[in-house]
Scaffold this motif. Sequence first.
Motif, mmCIF file in Angstrom:
data_model
loop_
_atom_site.group_PDB
_atom_site.id
_atom_site.type_symbol
_atom_site.label_atom_id
_atom_site.label_comp_id
_atom_site.label_asym_id
_atom_site.label_seq_id
_atom_site.Cartn_x
_atom_site.Cartn_y
_atom_site.Cartn_z
ATOM 1 N N THR A 76 20.549 -1.987 31.382
ATOM 2 C CA THR A 76 20.767 -0.565 31.593
ATOM 3 C C THR A 76 19.498 0.258 31.430
ATOM 4 O OG1 THR A 76 21.489 -0.479 29.286
ATOM 5 C CG2 THR A 76 23.212 -0.573 30.975
ATOM 6 N N LEU A 77 18.399 -0.330 31.010
ATOM 7 C CA LEU A 77 17.150 0.401 30.893
ATOM 8 C C LEU A 77 16.616 0.773 32.272
ATOM 9 C CD1 LEU A 77 15.081 -1.507 28.172
ATOM 10 C CD2 LEU A 77 15.922 0.838 28.019
ATOM 11 N N PRO A 78 16.013 1.963 32.410
ATOM 12 C CA PRO A 78 15.331 2.281 33.667
ATOM 13 C C PRO A 78 14.237 1.253 33.937
ATOM 14 C CG PRO A 78 15.543 4.230 32.279
ATOM 15 C CD PRO A 78 15.944 3.067 31.437
ATOM 16 N N PRO A 79 13.955 0.945 35.189
ATOM 17 C CA PRO A 79 12.962 -0.090 35.516
ATOM 18 C C PRO A 79 11.598 0.157 34.886
ATOM 19 C CG PRO A 79 14.195 0.528 37.467
ATOM 20 C CD PRO A 79 14.614 1.482 36.396
ATOM 21 N N GLU A 80 11.178 1.429 34.818
ATOM 22 C CA GLU A 80 9.855 1.723 34.271
ATOM 23 C C GLU A 80 9.759 1.375 32.791
ATOM 24 O OE1 GLU A 80 11.874 5.797 34.998
ATOM 25 O OE2 GLU A 80 11.911 3.759 35.815
ATOM 26 N N LEU A 81 10.897 1.382 32.096
ATOM 27 C CA LEU A 81 10.899 0.961 30.693
ATOM 28 C C LEU A 81 11.119 -0.537 30.566
ATOM 29 C CD1 LEU A 81 12.852 3.801 28.853
ATOM 30 C CD2 LEU A 81 10.387 3.503 29.128
ATOM 31 N N ALA A 82 12.008 -1.096 31.367
ATOM 32 C CA ALA A 82 12.266 -2.533 31.308
ATOM 33 C C ALA A 82 10.996 -3.332 31.556
ATOM 34 C CB ALA A 82 13.334 -2.913 32.335
ATOM 35 N N VAL A 133 1.075 18.239 14.035
ATOM 36 C CA VAL A 133 2.015 18.652 15.066
ATOM 37 C C VAL A 133 3.419 18.348 14.580
ATOM 38 C CG1 VAL A 133 2.707 18.372 17.474
ATOM 39 C CG2 VAL A 133 0.293 18.139 16.836
ATOM 40 N N ARG A 134 4.280 19.334 14.638
ATOM 41 C CA ARG A 134 5.624 19.152 14.110
ATOM 42 C C ARG A 134 6.409 18.157 14.950
ATOM 43 N NH1 ARG A 134 7.715 22.209 10.335
ATOM 44 N NH2 ARG A 134 9.814 21.777 11.119
ATOM 45 N N GLU A 135 7.373 17.511 14.293
ATOM 46 C CA GLU A 135 8.272 16.618 15.002
ATOM 47 C C GLU A 135 9.008 17.381 16.101
ATOM 48 O OE1 GLU A 135 10.199 18.705 11.725
ATOM 49 O OE2 GLU A 135 8.418 17.424 11.808
ATOM 50 N N GLN A 136 9.463 16.648 17.089
ATOM 51 C CA GLN A 136 10.105 17.279 18.248
ATOM 52 C C GLN A 136 11.445 16.611 18.517
ATOM 53 O OE1 GLN A 136 7.530 17.780 21.628
ATOM 54 N NE2 GLN A 136 9.206 17.679 23.091
ATOM 55 N N ARG A 137 12.461 17.423 18.782
ATOM 56 C CA ARG A 137 13.768 16.875 19.117
ATOM 57 C C ARG A 137 13.818 16.615 20.619
ATOM 58 N NH1 ARG A 137 18.290 15.782 16.654
ATOM 59 N NH2 ARG A 137 20.278 15.816 17.759
ATOM 60 N N THR A 138 14.304 15.442 20.988
ATOM 61 C CA THR A 138 14.352 15.058 22.390
ATOM 62 C C THR A 138 15.749 14.553 22.731
ATOM 63 O OG1 THR A 138 13.358 13.635 24.088
ATOM 64 C CG2 THR A 138 13.525 12.724 21.882
ATOM 65 N N PRO A 139 16.238 14.809 23.933
ATOM 66 C CA PRO A 139 17.579 14.335 24.310
ATOM 67 C C PRO A 139 17.678 12.819 24.342
ATOM 68 C CG PRO A 139 16.844 16.078 25.789
ATOM 69 C CD PRO A 139 15.662 15.680 24.967
ATOM 70 N N GLN A 140 16.549 12.142 24.598
ATOM 71 C CA GLN A 140 16.612 10.686 24.725
ATOM 72 C C GLN A 140 15.252 10.087 24.413
ATOM 73 O OE1 GLN A 140 18.821 9.490 28.017
ATOM 74 N NE2 GLN A 140 18.522 7.320 27.728
ATOM 75 N N ALA A 141 15.118 9.507 23.243
ATOM 76 C CA ALA A 141 13.843 8.936 22.809
ATOM 77 C C ALA A 141 13.684 7.512 23.325
ATOM 78 C CB ALA A 141 13.762 8.941 21.285
ATOM 79 N N ILE A 142 12.449 7.076 23.342
ATOM 80 C CA ILE A 142 12.103 5.684 23.640
ATOM 81 C C ILE A 142 11.621 5.053 22.338
ATOM 82 C CG2 ILE A 142 10.603 4.151 24.977
ATOM 83 C CD1 ILE A 142 10.249 6.575 26.935
#
Length: 222
Positions: free
Chosen positions: A20-26, A81-90
């Motif tokens: 299920t990983l996107p190809p660029e991550l797989a 640099v402060r931490e950042q909230r992201t909808p979907q981390a890697i």
Amino acid sequence: MRPWLTLLPLLVACHTPPPTLPPELARLYGRDAWVYGGGPLRCVRGSSTTELFIPLTTPVRVTQVEQTGPREVEIGVKGHVREQRTPQAIILTLEPQGPVEPVSGSSGNGPLPLWWQGLEVKSCATFRVAFVDEAHLNRTLSFTPPPESVLNLSKHARASSVGLSAAHLLWLRGPPDEPLTDVETLLRATTWTVIGGVPYGDQVTTFRNGQVIRETFPGMGP
């Protein structure tokens, strides 16, 4: 920096990249990467953390690739640099392919900050690093080794970076705090800033035509 459009559940550890990983991550699974500026990268063990310097000649192998739901992610390990909230981390699990150098550490009895939760490992022989998105990942790790010119420069201490290219400086010092952008944009920027402590000021590097022409450093105090 852009989040992924589709939120996926937290993926469990496995020996091959989940389908299920996107190809660029797989494609990252099993590859070797080199750490700009040696990092440092942080290893989280229980309530303790260790910052690890990774020599330019030592690749780290990607042994696991995950995507998560919404979470907070640490930007660098220097605290500027402060931490950042992201909808979907890697999240990548990395295994150094040679010796690394612990440069600092911390321990405590309280709960882990949100941006370290889920990154715990039993041993820093492998460690887990979270990234906001691909731009954040690629300004931290290179999937091509440093060129010979960079390795030659790294063997000799320099009092100044004047005359170096932006690409050489990225390899030797790592990315600045600002601009917080992708590598391609970073290499075209006219200034890089490493945020200093109050009241000493920042370290600012100025470029012209892709080469360093001036540096200013924080004051040393009274």
